[in-house]
Design a protein around this motif. Structure first.
Motif, PDB file in Angstrom:
ATOM      1  N   ALA A 158      11.530  -2.114  -3.622  1.00 38.64           N
ATOM      2  CA  ALA A 158      10.502  -1.997  -2.575  1.00 38.64           C
ATOM      3  C   ALA A 158      11.037  -1.222  -1.379  1.00 38.64           C
ATOM      4  O   ALA A 158      10.345  -0.370  -0.814  1.00 38.64           O
ATOM      5  N   PHE A 192       5.062  -5.251  -1.000  1.00 39.44           N
ATOM      6  CA  PHE A 192       5.488  -5.143  -2.398  1.00 39.44           C
ATOM      7  C   PHE A 192       6.277  -6.390  -2.798  1.00 39.44           C
ATOM      8  O   PHE A 192       6.105  -6.918  -3.884  1.00 39.44           O
ATOM      9  N   ALA A 195       4.082  -9.353  -3.205  1.00 34.15           N
ATOM     10  CA  ALA A 195       3.298  -9.184  -4.436  1.00 34.15           C
ATOM     11  C   ALA A 195       4.152  -9.518  -5.656  1.00 34.15           C
ATOM     12  O   ALA A 195       3.714 -10.241  -6.551  1.00 34.15           O
ATOM     13  N   GLU A 196       5.383  -9.029  -5.662  1.00 34.94           N
ATOM     14  CA  GLU A 196       6.244  -9.289  -6.816  1.00 34.94           C
ATOM     15  C   GLU A 196       6.669 -10.753  -6.860  1.00 34.94           C
ATOM     16  O   GLU A 196       6.850 -11.307  -7.942  1.00 34.94           O
ATOM     17  N   LYS A 270      -0.244  -5.374  -3.498  1.00 34.82           N
ATOM     18  CA  LYS A 270       0.361  -4.123  -3.949  1.00 34.82           C
ATOM     19  C   LYS A 270      -0.508  -2.932  -3.559  1.00 34.82           C
ATOM     20  O   LYS A 270      -0.015  -1.896  -3.145  1.00 34.82           O
ATOM     21  N   ASP A 274       0.475   0.226  -1.437  1.00 31.89           N
ATOM     22  CA  ASP A 274       0.336   1.591  -1.958  1.00 31.89           C
ATOM     23  C   ASP A 274      -0.387   2.471  -0.959  1.00 31.89           C
ATOM     24  O   ASP A 274      -0.012   3.610  -0.722  1.00 31.89           O
TER      25      ASP A 274
END
Lengths: 289, 255
Positions: A158, A192, A195-196, A270, A274
């Protein structure tokens, strides 16, 4: 002019049609599976939430659900600070040398390890150390250790995804590396990472192997104090020996819905990340200048 | 060497290497205080390397090696007692591709002062307003300071990055290709801004545009393949270039 009936056109057409057919077949199987689960599990699940219990079982689903979620969030919370620290070090401080390459390879390898191995760690290393009665803590630590390499890897990726111009401009304003990491990079990478983390929790939440391994440390222990939804499902099916009941389908549907919600939240985060990073010109990525 | 009465930056025998590649070869020049100096030269001449060397931003590469001295008000910025963050605060760099942070307009400008310990909201408000005014952006954004900075036009983004650099009150401003990728109207606004800023700051610009260098700079340094070919007042260099390579470059007769 190209002949519409040339062999190339026929071959291309057949390959194209086959790909479409296979895609629809795969989607169809998934839709059938989810549809079947919803068909068999929706009614019992609604009844459970409306009446507070399945017709044929005790009222255990809700506490199980909360326990599953708290174990997942607990494991992630334990792993996150360490993972962020290690990921930041690897991305922002470690020099490009063999040691760093070796560490990255090790983290990547650990992140891909099957969950049963982490269960073995909980059973073989943590269980004897903490002893009986600390099963919840053992599971939390096992989850944290399991999530750790995944989150280190994600933190590293990330941070590397953040356009280099953000680092450059923050340092050019007189910021230190730490100020730059915290003030300019983490606001982007954090999305990120979150989200992960949610995606990782969804994966951990669906696994039974570590719980089974930890439960195996004490033959008399049936895993009640750390029973999660998938473990409960597994145990009730194995031990009851009965054919699949509405209770099983209701539990499975709740598990799927929990996983879908976590993955959906991850996807949403995410996409926000982005759009932030994507706003910077592609040429800016990977270059200091 | 051309006599400069009040040099803000003195560059002595500066050489920069990226691994085995020598990007700058023993550059020596005095950058005058309170004036705009344009660094011109072809692609790969070392313009950006020189600018980065003046604020120690070249150190961000792993394999870079810098030799020589850069004196800021007489103190070597590469000396053992030099504080690199303080050097970068005093010598601001605005890179070729202006990239606001993915934050609000206000937060972008307030970012630098916050790094240097300014926490008081009223003080931050003042700094943001003053910096945006200096960058000629205040009237366009004053009613929408909380909007996302990445939604601004390319020209506004460029000026926002200048405002962000001004907010930490630098003494020298290094601007790499200020009109890069901008339409003529936005480029003209940036040039007007440079003309205003040079009243208060020491400016060093790297540019590929001879016209721009002629319009905004007081001094010109011409680089070729990492060597300083010529340095002097802009009017002299344009009217009476001493070196054949300079003459060829400014008249467009380069191969």
């Amino acid at each position: 002019m190209r002949d519409r009936h040339s062999p190339q056109t026929y071959t291309g057409g057949i390959i194209y049609s086959s790909i479409i057919l296979i895609s629809w077949l795969a989607a169809g199987i998934l839709i059938f599976y989810v549809g079947y689960l919803v068909f068999r599990g929706f009614g019992p699940l609604v009844r459970f939430f409306r009446d507070g219990a399945f017709a044929e079982t005790d009222n255990i689903l809700l506490p199980l659900w909360f326990r599953t979620l708290s174990l997942l969030f607990g494991g992630a919370l334990l792993a996150l600070p360490l993972a962020i620290g290690a990921g930041v070090y690897l991305s922002e401080y470690a020099r490009e040398n063999r040691l760093k390459q070796w560490m990255l390879a090790a983290v990547g390898g650990l992140a891909e390890m099957p969950p049963i191995v982490y269960g073995l760690f909980g059973w073989g290393a943590l269980a004897p150390y903490f002893g009986e009665g600390k099963q919840t803590l053992i599971f939390l630590l096992t989850s944290a250790v399991w999530l750790l390499p995944q989150l280190v890897s994600v933190t590293y990726s990330a941070l590397k995804e953040v356009p280099v111009s953000f680092r450059r401009d923050s340092l050019a304003l007189g910021g230190s590396r730490w100020q730059t990491t915290w003030g300019a990079l983490m606001p982007c990478a954090g999305r990120f990472l979150a989200a992960e983390a949610l995606g990782g929790m969804a994966r951990v939440g669906g696994e039974t192997a570590p719980v089974i391994m930890i439960a195996a440390a004490w033959p008399s222990f049936h895993g009640q104090s750390l029973s999660t939804l998938p473990y409960h499902l597994y145990r009730s099916v194995v031990e009851s020996g009965e054919v699949a009941s509405p209770h099983h389908f209701g539990t499975a549907l709740l598990l799927v819905l929990t996983s879908v919600c976590l993955q959906g939240a991850a996807l949403r985060l995410k996409r926000t990340g982005d759009s932030l990073a994507g706003s910077v010109h592609e040429r800016e990525r990977g270059r200091w200048y | 060497m051309v006599l400069v009465r009040h040099p803000k930056l003195v560059v002595r025998n500066l050489s920069v290497y990226y691994g085995d590649f020598q990007a700058l070869s023993s550059i020596s020049l005095n950058i005058p205080s309170g004036a705009a100096t344009a660094v011109i030269g072809g692609s790969g001449a070392g313009k950006s390397s020189l600018l980065r060397s003046l604020c120690r931003m070249n150190e961000l590469w792993d394999n870079v090696r810098t030799e020589g001295q850069v004196l800021l008000d007489g103190h070597d910025i590469y000396g053992p007692d030099a504080d690199v963050t303080e050097v970068r605060r005093r010598v601001g760099l605005i890179a070729r591709h202006p990239s606001p942070f993915p934050k609000s307009i206000f937060e972008n400008v307030a970012y630098g002062p916050r790094l240097h310990g300014v926490r008081d909201r009223r003080e931050l408000d003042e700094i943001v307003k003053r910096s945006l005014k200096q960058a000629g952006l205040w009237n366009e954004v004053k009613g929408r300071l909380q909007e996302f900075a990445l939604n601004l036009s390319p020209g506004q983004k460029a000026r926002l990055c200048i405002a962000r650099a001004l907010a930490v009150q630098p003494e020298v401003l290094l601007i790499d290709d200020p009109a890069y990728n901008l339409d003529p109207v936005s480029a003209a606004k940036i040039e007007d801004l440079i003309l205003e800023l040079k009243q208060e700051y020491t400016l060093v610009l790297a540019t590929n545009s001879m016209q721009q260098a002629g319009r905004v700079s007081d001094y010109i340094a011409f680089l070729s393949e990492g060597f300083l070919v010529e340095f002097g007042p802009t009017s002299d260099v344009f009217a009476r270039p001493k070196d054949k390579r300079t003459e060829d470059y400014i008249t467009g007769r380069f191969s």
